[in-house]
Motif scaffolding. Structure first.
Motif, PDB file in Angstrom:
ATOM      1  N   UNK A 253    -103.852  25.118  -6.248  1.00 17.72           N
ATOM      2  CA  UNK A 253    -102.766  24.197  -5.915  1.00 17.72           C
ATOM      3  C   UNK A 253    -101.447  24.913  -6.193  1.00 17.72           C
ATOM      4  N   UNK A 254    -100.355  24.328  -5.732  1.00 18.46           N
ATOM      5  CA  UNK A 254     -99.043  24.947  -5.847  1.00 18.46           C
ATOM      6  C   UNK A 254     -98.092  24.021  -6.590  1.00 18.46           C
ATOM      7  N   UNK A 255     -97.272  24.629  -7.447  1.00 24.55           N
ATOM      8  CA  UNK A 255     -96.158  23.939  -8.099  1.00 24.55           C
ATOM      9  C   UNK A 255     -94.941  24.844  -7.968  1.00 24.55           C
ATOM     10  N   UNK A 256     -93.776  24.241  -7.795  1.00 23.06           N
ATOM     11  CA  UNK A 256     -92.536  25.021  -7.735  1.00 23.06           C
ATOM     12  C   UNK A 256     -91.521  24.351  -8.654  1.00 23.06           C
ATOM     13  N   UNK A 257     -90.967  25.166  -9.566  1.00 18.24           N
ATOM     14  CA  UNK A 257     -89.987  24.676 -10.525  1.00 18.24           C
ATOM     15  C   UNK A 257     -88.774  25.592 -10.555  1.00 18.24           C
TER      16      UNK A 257
ATOM     17  N   UNK B  10    -105.109  28.863 -16.518  1.00 19.79           N
ATOM     18  CA  UNK B  10    -105.199  28.065 -15.302  1.00 19.79           C
ATOM     19  C   UNK B  10    -104.156  28.441 -14.265  1.00 19.79           C
ATOM     20  N   UNK B  11    -103.132  29.184 -14.699  1.00 24.37           N
ATOM     21  CA  UNK B  11    -102.139  29.695 -13.759  1.00 24.37           C
ATOM     22  C   UNK B  11    -102.693  30.996 -13.196  1.00 24.37           C
ATOM     23  N   UNK B  12    -102.905  31.012 -11.893  1.00 23.61           N
ATOM     24  CA  UNK B  12    -103.503  32.169 -11.238  1.00 23.61           C
ATOM     25  C   UNK B  12    -102.464  33.219 -10.874  1.00 23.61           C
ATOM     26  N   UNK B  13    -101.317  32.762 -10.361  1.00 25.65           N
ATOM     27  CA  UNK B  13    -100.302  33.692  -9.882  1.00 25.65           C
ATOM     28  C   UNK B  13     -98.933  33.030  -9.930  1.00 25.65           C
TER      29      UNK B  13
ATOM     30  N   UNK C 173    -105.895  23.558 -15.455  1.00 31.15           N
ATOM     31  CA  UNK C 173    -104.616  23.032 -15.946  1.00 31.15           C
ATOM     32  C   UNK C 173    -104.110  22.014 -14.938  1.00 31.15           C
ATOM     33  N   UNK C 174    -103.698  20.872 -15.435  1.00 29.09           N
ATOM     34  CA  UNK C 174    -103.232  19.819 -14.535  1.00 29.09           C
ATOM     35  C   UNK C 174    -101.761  19.997 -14.186  1.00 29.09           C
ATOM     36  N   UNK C 175    -101.365  19.363 -13.111  1.00 30.12           N
ATOM     37  CA  UNK C 175     -99.947  19.373 -12.741  1.00 30.12           C
ATOM     38  C   UNK C 175     -99.127  18.723 -13.846  1.00 30.12           C
ATOM     39  N   UNK C 176     -99.644  17.689 -14.437  1.00 37.46           N
ATOM     40  CA  UNK C 176     -98.969  17.023 -15.551  1.00 37.46           C
ATOM     41  C   UNK C 176     -98.704  17.998 -16.698  1.00 37.46           C
ATOM     42  N   UNK C 177     -99.662  18.833 -17.014  1.00 37.60           N
ATOM     43  CA  UNK C 177     -99.489  19.841 -18.070  1.00 37.60           C
ATOM     44  C   UNK C 177     -98.436  20.872 -17.669  1.00 37.60           C
TER      45      UNK C 177
END
Length: 157
Positions: free
Chosen positions: A2-6, A23-26, A64-68
Motif C-alpha cells: 500500500x502507499x502513504x504520502x506525508x 513493514x515499510x518496504x520502500x 504495519x497499519x496506516x494508523x501506525x
C-alpha cells in the motif's frame, strides 16, 4: 503493498524516520501538492510551486497499519506550525497527509482529533489532509540522503 504520502518538513529526516519502521518496504523523497509538473528541488525550494517536500512510503499493511504510520508521522515533526519545521521556513515545509482513499482520509481525521485530545502539543494541529496529488520523485542525490552522507538533519533523527 500500500502507499502513504506525508509531508513533514525537510524530507531527508522524514524519510529516515519512516524507513526504520518494520513493514515499510520502500521510501522515496519528492514533491507533492503543487501546480508545476516535474518540479526540481531548485524550483520547489523557492516556495513558488505550491509543492511540499514529501515522502512516499510503500508499506505492507499486514505488518504495519496506516494508523501506525500516521502516529509515526505525528511523532516525527511539529504539526502545529504552519509552513515551518524548525529552522526550515516556507510552504514547502508544511505538514500534510496526502490520503489515497476514503479510508486513509478517515483515519487521518481521527488521528488528528486523537492527537489534539492527547495534549501532546501546546497548540492545535494544523496539518492539511489532502487527496493524493501527483508525486514527483526528487533528484537521485536526495534519495536516502542521510544514509549516503551519514549525518542527522532536520531535527528528526
Amino acid at each position: 503493498m500500500a502507499i502513504a504520502v506525508f509531508s513533514a518538513g525537510c524530507f531527508w529526516g522524514v524519510e529516515a524516520w519512516f524507513e526504520r519502521l518494520n513493514g515499510v518496504d520502500q521510501t522515496k523523497v519528492g514533491y507533492s501538492g503543487g501546480a508545476v509538473e516535474n518540479p526540481s528541488y531548485e524550483l520547489v525550494k523557492t516556495g513558488k510551486t505550491g509543492h511540499a517536500e514529501s515522502v512516499k512510503i510503500d508499506f505492507d499493511p499486514e505488518k504495519i497499519s496506516y494508523s501506525e504510520l500516521v502516529d509515526a508521522f505525528f511523532e516525527c515533526h511539529d504539526p502545529t506550525t504552519r509552513n515551518r519545521q524548525g529552522e526550515d521556513i516556507g510552504s514547502q515545509y508544511r505538514s500534510i497527509i496526502f490520503y489515497q482513499d476514503d479510508q486513509q482520509k478517515q483515519i487521518a481525521a481521527e488521528k488528528i482529533q486523537e492527537w489534539n485530545q492527547k495534549g501532546v502539543f501546546k497548540t492545535e494541529i494544523v496539518t492539511e489532509v489532502n487527496h493524493a496529488a501527483p508525486f514527483y520523485e526528487a533528484e537521485e542525490h536526495h534519495q536516502k540522503y542521510l544514509q549516503k552522507n551519514g549525518t542527522a538533519s532536520c531535527g528528526i533523527v
